[in-house]
Motif scaffolding. Sequence first.
Motif, PDB file in Angstrom:
ATOM      1  N   ILE A 121       8.654  17.977  21.683  1.00 56.93           N
ATOM      2  CA  ILE A 121       9.037  17.308  20.447  1.00 56.93           C
ATOM      3  C   ILE A 121       8.362  15.945  20.334  1.00 56.93           C
ATOM      4  O   ILE A 121       7.907  15.548  19.258  1.00 56.93           O
ATOM      5  CB  ILE A 121      10.567  17.166  20.381  1.00 56.93           C
ATOM      6  N   GLY A 122       8.284  15.198  21.441  1.00 55.93           N
ATOM      7  CA  GLY A 122       7.669  13.878  21.398  1.00 55.93           C
ATOM      8  C   GLY A 122       6.218  13.913  20.976  1.00 55.93           C
ATOM      9  O   GLY A 122       5.739  13.012  20.274  1.00 55.93           O
ATOM     10  N   GLY A 123       5.490  14.975  21.376  1.00 56.05           N
ATOM     11  CA  GLY A 123       4.083  15.102  20.999  1.00 56.05           C
ATOM     12  C   GLY A 123       3.886  15.205  19.499  1.00 56.05           C
ATOM     13  O   GLY A 123       2.913  14.665  18.942  1.00 56.05           O
ATOM     14  N   LEU A 124       4.789  15.894  18.807  1.00 51.95           N
ATOM     15  CA  LEU A 124       4.686  16.037  17.351  1.00 51.95           C
ATOM     16  C   LEU A 124       4.873  14.687  16.658  1.00 51.95           C
ATOM     17  O   LEU A 124       4.143  14.351  15.723  1.00 51.95           O
ATOM     18  CB  LEU A 124       5.739  17.034  16.848  1.00 51.95           C
ATOM     19  N   ILE A 125       5.863  13.908  17.125  1.00 48.94           N
ATOM     20  CA  ILE A 125       6.079  12.582  16.530  1.00 48.94           C
ATOM     21  C   ILE A 125       4.903  11.667  16.829  1.00 48.94           C
ATOM     22  O   ILE A 125       4.492  10.861  15.987  1.00 48.94           O
ATOM     23  CB  ILE A 125       7.391  11.975  17.072  1.00 48.94           C
ATOM     24  N   ALA A 126       4.341  11.784  18.044  1.00 53.78           N
ATOM     25  CA  ALA A 126       3.201  10.948  18.430  1.00 53.78           C
ATOM     26  C   ALA A 126       1.999  11.197  17.533  1.00 53.78           C
ATOM     27  O   ALA A 126       1.224  10.273  17.246  1.00 53.78           O
ATOM     28  CB  ALA A 126       2.838  11.208  19.891  1.00 53.78           C
ATOM     29  N   ILE A 127       1.805  12.439  17.082  1.00 55.47           N
ATOM     30  CA  ILE A 127       0.696  12.758  16.165  1.00 55.47           C
ATOM     31  C   ILE A 127       0.993  12.241  14.764  1.00 55.47           C
ATOM     32  O   ILE A 127       0.103  11.741  14.068  1.00 55.47           O
ATOM     33  CB  ILE A 127       0.455  14.274  16.131  1.00 55.47           C
ATOM     34  N   ALA A 128       2.256  12.323  14.352  1.00 57.49           N
ATOM     35  CA  ALA A 128       2.619  11.946  12.977  1.00 57.49           C
ATOM     36  C   ALA A 128       2.422  10.453  12.714  1.00 57.49           C
ATOM     37  O   ALA A 128       1.975  10.066  11.622  1.00 57.49           O
ATOM     38  CB  ALA A 128       4.059  12.347  12.694  1.00 57.49           C
ATOM     39  N   LEU A 129       2.725   9.596  13.705  1.00 53.68           N
ATOM     40  CA  LEU A 129       2.677   8.144  13.476  1.00 53.68           C
ATOM     41  C   LEU A 129       1.284   7.640  13.104  1.00 53.68           C
ATOM     42  O   LEU A 129       1.132   6.933  12.087  1.00 53.68           O
ATOM     43  CB  LEU A 129       3.203   7.409  14.714  1.00 53.68           C
ATOM     44  N   PRO A 130       0.218   7.938  13.875  1.00 60.66           N
ATOM     45  CA  PRO A 130      -1.105   7.434  13.472  1.00 60.66           C
ATOM     46  C   PRO A 130      -1.598   8.052  12.161  1.00 60.66           C
ATOM     47  O   PRO A 130      -2.347   7.396  11.419  1.00 60.66           O
ATOM     48  CB  PRO A 130      -2.013   7.832  14.647  1.00 60.66           C
ATOM     49  N   ILE A 131      -1.191   9.290  11.864  1.00 57.41           N
ATOM     50  CA  ILE A 131      -1.584   9.901  10.591  1.00 57.41           C
ATOM     51  C   ILE A 131      -0.958   9.139   9.430  1.00 57.41           C
ATOM     52  O   ILE A 131      -1.616   8.883   8.401  1.00 57.41           O
ATOM     53  CB  ILE A 131      -1.171  11.391  10.564  1.00 57.41           C
ATOM     54  N   ILE A 132       0.302   8.723   9.576  1.00 60.00           N
ATOM     55  CA  ILE A 132       0.973   7.940   8.520  1.00 60.00           C
ATOM     56  C   ILE A 132       0.291   6.584   8.346  1.00 60.00           C
ATOM     57  O   ILE A 132       0.025   6.145   7.213  1.00 60.00           O
ATOM     58  CB  ILE A 132       2.460   7.762   8.867  1.00 60.00           C
ATOM     59  N   ILE A 133      -0.012   5.910   9.453  1.00 61.27           N
ATOM     60  CA  ILE A 133      -0.677   4.603   9.372  1.00 61.27           C
ATOM     61  C   ILE A 133      -2.052   4.738   8.725  1.00 61.27           C
ATOM     62  O   ILE A 133      -2.452   3.912   7.884  1.00 61.27           O
ATOM     63  CB  ILE A 133      -0.799   3.974  10.777  1.00 61.27           C
ATOM     64  N   LYS A 171       0.828  -1.207   0.000  1.00 66.07           N
ATOM     65  CA  LYS A 171       0.000   0.000   0.000  1.00 66.07           C
ATOM     66  C   LYS A 171       0.861   1.254   0.000  1.00 66.07           C
ATOM     67  O   LYS A 171       0.566   2.222  -0.713  1.00 66.07           O
ATOM     68  CB  LYS A 171      -0.901  -0.027   1.242  1.00 66.07           C
ATOM     69  N   PHE A 172       1.962   1.230   0.772  1.00 64.07           N
ATOM     70  CA  PHE A 172       2.849   2.388   0.808  1.00 64.07           C
ATOM     71  C   PHE A 172       3.508   2.619  -0.549  1.00 64.07           C
ATOM     72  O   PHE A 172       3.646   3.769  -0.993  1.00 64.07           O
ATOM     73  CB  PHE A 172       3.924   2.176   1.885  1.00 64.07           C
ATOM     74  N   SER A 173       3.911   1.546  -1.213  1.00 63.19           N
ATOM     75  CA  SER A 173       4.524   1.677  -2.540  1.00 63.19           C
ATOM     76  C   SER A 173       3.546   2.290  -3.540  1.00 63.19           C
ATOM     77  O   SER A 173       3.910   3.131  -4.360  1.00 63.19           O
ATOM     78  CB  SER A 173       4.996   0.304  -3.037  1.00 63.19           C
ATOM     79  N   GLU A 174       2.276   1.871  -3.448  1.00 60.69           N
ATOM     80  CA  GLU A 174       1.255   2.429  -4.340  1.00 60.69           C
ATOM     81  C   GLU A 174       1.049   3.923  -4.083  1.00 60.69           C
ATOM     82  O   GLU A 174       0.993   4.726  -5.030  1.00 60.69           O
ATOM     83  CB  GLU A 174      -0.053   1.665  -4.123  1.00 60.69           C
ATOM     84  N   LEU A 175       0.969   4.295  -2.809  1.00 57.50           N
ATOM     85  CA  LEU A 175       0.821   5.714  -2.476  1.00 57.50           C
ATOM     86  C   LEU A 175       2.037   6.520  -2.913  1.00 57.50           C
ATOM     87  O   LEU A 175       1.905   7.656  -3.391  1.00 57.50           O
ATOM     88  CB  LEU A 175       0.609   5.875  -0.959  1.00 57.50           C
ATOM     89  N   PHE A 176       3.213   5.940  -2.769  1.00 57.80           N
ATOM     90  CA  PHE A 176       4.439   6.641  -3.162  1.00 57.80           C
ATOM     91  C   PHE A 176       4.490   6.866  -4.667  1.00 57.80           C
ATOM     92  O   PHE A 176       4.885   7.942  -5.128  1.00 57.80           O
ATOM     93  CB  PHE A 176       5.650   5.836  -2.688  1.00 57.80           C
ATOM     94  N   ARG A 177       4.068   5.875  -5.442  1.00 56.94           N
ATOM     95  CA  ARG A 177       4.034   6.037  -6.904  1.00 56.94           C
ATOM     96  C   ARG A 177       3.028   7.113  -7.300  1.00 56.94           C
ATOM     97  O   ARG A 177       3.302   7.940  -8.190  1.00 56.94           O
ATOM     98  CB  ARG A 177       3.680   4.699  -7.572  1.00 56.94           C
TER      99      ARG A 177
END
Length: 371
Positions: free
Chosen positions: A240-252, A98-104
């Motif tokens: 800083i940790g809060g920003l990474i914590a938000i980014a992870l579920p958005i990426i998934i 799925k990630f490869s498809e989104l990247f293309r």
Amino acid sequence: MEKKYPFYFRSTVTLFGIMLFVYMLFVLKSILIPLAFAMMIAILLNPLVNKLQQKKIPKVISIVIALVVALLFVAGLMFFVSSQVAKLSSNMSALELKFSELFRNLQLWFQQHYSLSLAKQKELLAQAGDNLKPLITQTLGTVLGTLSVIVLLPVYIFLILFYKTLILNFLYEVFAERNSTKVGVVLKQTKSAIQSYMIGLLLEAIVVAALNSGALLILGVQYAILLGVIGAILNVLPYIGGLIAIALPIIIATITKEGYSTQIEILIAYLLIQFIDNNILVPRIVSSKVKINALVSLVIVLLGGAVWGLSGMFLSIPFIAVLKIIFDRVDELKPWGKILGDEVPVYHKGQLWNLRKRRKKSLSEQVTSNG
């Protein structure tokens, strides 16, 4: 007669001393980081050791029992996280597809809207990869440093608890007997502040993990519990940790779901959780004894990260809290304690001094007119 040196000489010596101190912290970080963590954990485990000793359990056995309890807690947390990671790895092939498809699709979008050829995009990605190599090397160094911390921690903790009385006697005897009361107050408040901070962090992490996981489960995000727990652990790193914590579920969510509505809902939910955390949990649970203003907290966290990496970011707040306790007890250092604290005065000293001058002037004028 005591010789007084000019201000520029004293400030230069002070600045040089601070630079030398920070340099030594950086050079000796492989030794000092596990020692600093061990001191905090030893202070946290000290009440349990004292209770076991009150029940006539020998000192060495009491310390070993406290260490086993701490290790079991950490092992349980690691087992829970690893079991959740195993679920993620079982679906890794589907996620990669799925990630490869989104990247293309992203590459084609850049090619259509910005006339950026695929070859040029690959070249830019290669350049970005070269720039990230030092960061990856630094991250690997941090991981290896963390492993050394894990190996040394139990040894340090055991020895600190075993030689606790010897260390306390040393701290009392270093200072004159007339200062023993101040030393006792500083040690007591330091112990209370660190215990409050560590227990507060643990309670905050549990609440934030529950809120994160609940929000992600409601939104239907895959691996909600794992992402919620990781977010709570990252939240220990201020700002800083809060920003990474938000980014992870958005990426998934981007990889596993169609459209972008879930990502917006995750962002809103996490911002709401961050608001609750910063305005309710931290002031009442974490910062009840560690009262440091936001400006100093941000600066000291960044400085701690620059000197000791992630470990420095975590240790910076209790370190500056201990300094504030000491500053508040030494007359010459009280202004430094005030600048670290969170109490904001209504007037600054210049305004108060001017107000006093005006009052004195008006009183003298009244006396003159009456005379």
